[in-house]
Design an enzyme around this catalytic site. Structure first.
Site, PDB file in Angstrom:
ATOM      1  N   ASP A   1      -9.504   2.730   2.269  1.00 37.45           N
ATOM      2  CA  ASP A   1     -10.066   2.068   3.377  1.00 37.45           C
ATOM      3  C   ASP A   1     -10.911   3.053   4.589  1.00 37.45           C
ATOM      4  O   ASP A   1     -11.249   2.282   5.323  1.00 37.45           O
ATOM      5  CB  ASP A   1      -8.819   1.402   3.821  1.00 37.45           C
ATOM      6  CG  ASP A   1      -8.196   1.026   3.130  1.00 37.45           C
ATOM      7  OD1 ASP A   1      -8.765  -0.808   3.058  1.00 37.45           O
ATOM      8  OD2 ASP A   1      -6.828   0.360   3.044  1.00 37.45           O
TER       9      ASP A   1
ATOM     10  N   LYS B   1       0.493  -1.177   0.338  1.00 32.40           N
ATOM     11  CA  LYS B   1       0.291   0.172   0.274  1.00 32.40           C
ATOM     12  C   LYS B   1       0.891   1.285  -0.177  1.00 32.40           C
ATOM     13  O   LYS B   1       0.360   2.115  -0.681  1.00 32.40           O
ATOM     14  CB  LYS B   1      -1.163   0.683   1.183  1.00 32.40           C
ATOM     15  CG  LYS B   1      -1.920  -1.078   0.889  1.00 32.40           C
ATOM     16  CD  LYS B   1      -2.837  -1.146   2.025  1.00 32.40           C
ATOM     17  CE  LYS B   1      -4.200  -1.658   2.217  1.00 32.40           C
ATOM     18  NZ  LYS B   1      -4.826  -2.269   3.373  1.00 32.40           N
TER      19      LYS B   1
END
Ligand code: ATR
Length: 266
Positions: A110, A76
């Site tokens: 997220d 990420k």
């Protein structure tokens, strides 16, 4: 055709999740169900990309015509270097989980998804919130909750890491010495302790909401403890659905069928 495939052997498809390891990912099942429910012919597959091979893998997938990529652990942070443009929040927390290939745009769904989960639970700012953990997952969530006006405190096994996280985000949040959750409305476990048999010795209060970013076959040890103290519990599946739905909506401009996605994980 869900894989996982080594990236050099990636099949023709439109969407994928990349990570290392990736075999456990439920995203192909969940997103496949969503695409089918939307009546779209697009395919979503899991692709294994080892550390150090992210730029080459993404170039390769772009060449194959992929449109969107979800990114999971441990990539990420490193995917940002491949992006041409990065959403300001993703830039600030240094992590993206959603890439649009056409313009190499990086987004973090997220944290947005986490807000959706809180909304669904009827929790809103300025709820008194204790965040357990100071790793990568805590970082995006803490920044988003602070931006939204939640009344936050942080606990981490290694307190120095909690200090570093708060300082690097330019936030002035309290760090607590023990996981004493009495007096908090919301308790969020971002640690990986749930993935093993270890339990964090949380002191529970009354009428709380407890969320674990992890999930397993049943409630995690953290959520078992929370439920035993009367808390309302939610595990990481709901976050998986919420972030995945936000990713699909970003790529396709449709409303994602969240119930279908959740049912695919059951
Ligand atoms: P992630 O990106 O998933 O957040 P990470 O960056 O490795 O993963 O962070 C893991 C988090 O879980 C950290 O907060 C870690 O605490 P330390 O900073 O003290 O290492 C926490 N953690 C892992 N195992 C734990 C355990 N058994 N008890 C308490 N905290 C634990």
């Amino acid at each position: 055709m869900v894989g996982p495939f080594p990236w050099r052997e990636a099949p023709a498809a439109e969407f994928a999740v990349i990570g290392d390891p990736i075999g456990h990912s439920l995203s192909p099942k969940m997103q496949g169900a969503a695409l089918q429910a939307l009546g779209l012919p697009h395919r979503y597959v899991a692709i294994h990309v080892p550390v150090g091979e992210v730029p080459d893998a993404l170039d390769h997938l772009a060449g194959l015509g992929y449109q969107g990529i979800n990114v999971t652990v441990p990539h990420k942070e490193t995917v940002l270097a491949w992006c041409r443009e990065v959403d300001p929040f993703a830039r600030r927390v240094g992590a993206a989980n959603t890439l649009r290939i056409s313009d190499r745009f990086g987004l973090n769904t997220d944290a947005l998804g986490f807000l959706d989960v809180l909304h669904g639970l009827g929790v809103s700012a300025p709820a008194k919130t204790l965040v357990l953990g100071a790793g990568g997952s805590s970082r995006a969530l803490t920044a988003m909750l602070a931006d939204e006006g939640y009344d936050l405190a942080l606990w981490n096994r290694t307190p120095e890491r909690a200090c570093e996280l708060i300082d690097s985000l330019g936030l002035g949040l309290p760090i607590v010495a023990t996981p004493d959750a009495r007096g908090f409305d919301l308790v969020i476990n971002t640690t990986s302790a749930s993935l093993g048999p270890e339990r964090i010795a949380v002191e529970w209060g009354r009428s709380q909401v407890a969320i674990d970013l992890a999930y397993g076959a049943g409630p995690t040890p953290f959520l078992q403890d929370a439920a035993a103290h009367g808390a309302r519990i939610e595990d990481g599946r709901s976050l998986l659905v919420a972030q995945g739905a936000r990713s699909l909506e970003f790529w396709l401009g449709v409303v994602a069928p969240r119930e279908v996605m959740a049912a695919a994980l059951a």
